[in-house]
Design an enzyme around this catalytic site. Structure first.
Site, PDB file in Angstrom:
ATOM      1  N   ASN A  51       0.824  -1.213   0.000  1.00  0.00           N
ATOM      2  CA  ASN A  51       0.000   0.000   0.000  1.00  0.00           C
ATOM      3  C   ASN A  51       0.856   1.261   0.000  1.00  0.00           C
ATOM      4  O   ASN A  51       1.917   1.314   0.615  1.00  0.00           O
ATOM      5  CB  ASN A  51      -1.034   0.012   1.145  1.00  0.00           C
ATOM      6  CG  ASN A  51      -0.456  -0.224   2.516  1.00  0.00           C
ATOM      7  OD1 ASN A  51       0.505  -0.949   2.666  1.00  0.00           O
ATOM      8  ND2 ASN A  51      -1.043   0.402   3.514  1.00  0.00           N
ATOM      9  N   GLU A  63      -3.350  -4.555  -2.936  1.00  0.00           N
ATOM     10  CA  GLU A  63      -3.842  -5.526  -3.923  1.00  0.00           C
ATOM     11  C   GLU A  63      -4.262  -4.852  -5.222  1.00  0.00           C
ATOM     12  O   GLU A  63      -4.122  -5.425  -6.305  1.00  0.00           O
ATOM     13  CB  GLU A  63      -4.969  -6.410  -3.371  1.00  0.00           C
ATOM     14  CG  GLU A  63      -6.139  -5.722  -2.746  1.00  0.00           C
ATOM     15  CD  GLU A  63      -5.947  -5.459  -1.261  1.00  0.00           C
ATOM     16  OE1 GLU A  63      -4.993  -4.748  -0.926  1.00  0.00           O
ATOM     17  OE2 GLU A  63      -6.778  -5.897  -0.467  1.00  0.00           O
ATOM     18  N   CYS A 105     -10.853  -4.131   0.729  1.00  0.00           N
ATOM     19  CA  CYS A 105     -11.952  -3.158   0.754  1.00  0.00           C
ATOM     20  C   CYS A 105     -12.872  -3.403  -0.459  1.00  0.00           C
ATOM     21  O   CYS A 105     -12.521  -4.138  -1.398  1.00  0.00           O
ATOM     22  CB  CYS A 105     -11.402  -1.733   0.736  1.00  0.00           C
ATOM     23  SG  CYS A 105     -10.748  -1.214  -0.862  1.00  0.00           S
ATOM     24  N   CYS A 123     -11.377  -2.658  -4.003  1.00  0.00           N
ATOM     25  CA  CYS A 123     -10.452  -3.704  -4.477  1.00  0.00           C
ATOM     26  C   CYS A 123     -11.226  -4.938  -4.914  1.00  0.00           C
ATOM     27  O   CYS A 123     -10.897  -5.566  -5.923  1.00  0.00           O
ATOM     28  CB  CYS A 123      -9.451  -4.079  -3.385  1.00  0.00           C
ATOM     29  SG  CYS A 123      -8.200  -2.813  -3.135  1.00  0.00           S
ATOM     30  N   GLU A 167       0.440   5.322   0.596  1.00  0.00           N
ATOM     31  CA  GLU A 167      -0.475   6.356   1.101  1.00  0.00           C
ATOM     32  C   GLU A 167      -0.005   7.744   0.646  1.00  0.00           C
ATOM     33  O   GLU A 167       1.080   7.907   0.096  1.00  0.00           O
ATOM     34  CB  GLU A 167      -0.562   6.257   2.623  1.00  0.00           C
ATOM     35  CG  GLU A 167      -1.156   4.916   3.038  1.00  0.00           C
ATOM     36  CD  GLU A 167      -1.371   4.757   4.525  1.00  0.00           C
ATOM     37  OE1 GLU A 167      -0.844   5.570   5.317  1.00  0.00           O
ATOM     38  OE2 GLU A 167      -2.088   3.802   4.894  1.00  0.00           O
ATOM     39  N   CYS A 218      -4.501   0.847  -2.192  1.00  0.00           N
ATOM     40  CA  CYS A 218      -4.314  -0.433  -1.502  1.00  0.00           C
ATOM     41  C   CYS A 218      -3.303  -1.306  -2.240  1.00  0.00           C
ATOM     42  O   CYS A 218      -3.178  -1.232  -3.478  1.00  0.00           O
ATOM     43  CB  CYS A 218      -5.631  -1.204  -1.431  1.00  0.00           C
ATOM     44  SG  CYS A 218      -6.923  -0.380  -0.499  1.00  0.00           S
TER      45      CYS A 218
HETATM   46  N1  THU Z   1      -5.160  -1.522   2.806  1.00  0.00           N
HETATM   47  C1  THU Z   1      -4.658  -2.312   1.815  1.00  0.00           C
HETATM   48  O1  THU Z   1      -3.662  -1.995   1.163  1.00  0.00           O
HETATM   49  N2  THU Z   1      -5.315  -3.472   1.544  1.00  0.00           N
HETATM   50  C2  THU Z   1      -6.365  -3.964   2.264  1.00  0.00           C
HETATM   51  O2  THU Z   1      -6.849  -5.035   1.971  1.00  0.00           O
HETATM   52  C3  THU Z   1      -6.913  -3.166   3.356  1.00  0.00           C
HETATM   53  C4  THU Z   1      -6.343  -1.830   3.561  1.00  0.00           C
HETATM   54  C5  THU Z   1      -4.426  -0.280   3.134  1.00  0.00           C
HETATM   55  C6  THU Z   1      -5.083   0.985   2.713  1.00  0.00           C
HETATM   56  C7  THU Z   1      -4.472   1.977   3.688  1.00  0.00           C
HETATM   57  O3  THU Z   1      -3.208   2.378   3.201  1.00  0.00           O
HETATM   58  C8  THU Z   1      -4.258   1.155   4.937  1.00  0.00           C
HETATM   59  O4  THU Z   1      -4.253  -0.193   4.531  1.00  0.00           O
HETATM   60  C9  THU Z   1      -5.301   1.375   6.016  1.00  0.00           C
HETATM   61  O5  THU Z   1      -6.558   1.129   5.573  1.00  0.00           O
END
Ligand code: THU
Length: 157
Positions: A61, A74, A108, A111, A63, A72
């Protein structure tokens, strides 16, 4: 009045119960997780995508200070996989997080919708392996299973 009931079936097991190929996919996801850029949530996620051409694509991920601009793990992995190999199908996606969560990490809704579309345009299902930091593992044999009321592909003219 009728009720429509949707059910979702997840296989629960330990990481040791996965076959060698899937354990290697998890290792790749875990290694990628270490490189996540998640200074805001401090929630470090890694994903690894195995394609039917034998290639494995990893991502984590990313940000951003402008919060919705992050992405995210995935979704980055799947977009990278399909942009590099548009004609190959996605076989399996493994998602894991470094942080302690009570249950394995689940994707989420956005995704799931992205993964579902790729599943719909290929012949076979995409297997999703979700692994918690202790090794507790959930497996969904398809994306469809994880997203009731997912969007359908537009009708072809
Ligand atoms: N996140 C992911 O990369 N994948 C998931 O399946 C759930 C959440 C990330 C998004 C954000 O950067 C952090 O986790 C918190 O939600």
């Amino acid at each position: 009045m009728d009720y429509i009931k949707f059910s979702c079936e997840i296989k629960s097991c330990s990481i040791e119960e996965l076959d060698k190929e899937d354990q290697a996919l998890h290792k790749a996801a875990l290694e990628s997780c270490e490189k996540a850029y998640a200074p805001y949530s401090k929630f470090y996620v890694g994903a690894a995508v195995r394609m039917n051409n034998g290639e494995t694509i990893v991502a984590n991920n990313q940000e951003n200070m402008a919060y919705p601009s992050g992405m995210c793990a995935e979704r980055i992995a799947v977009f990278q996989a399909k942009s590099a190999y548009p004609k190959s199908a996605i076989d399996t996606i493994c998602i894991t997080a470094k942080n302690d969560t009570e249950e394995p990490i689940t994707s989420c809704g956005s995704c799931r919708q992205v993964m579902l579309e790729y599943e719909k345009i290929q012949t076979g299902p995409i297997k999703i392996i979700m692994v918690q930091s202790t090794g507790k593992t959930w497996i969904s044999e398809s994306v469809n299973n994880l997203l009731p009321f997912g969007f359908d592909l537009p009708k072809q003219e």
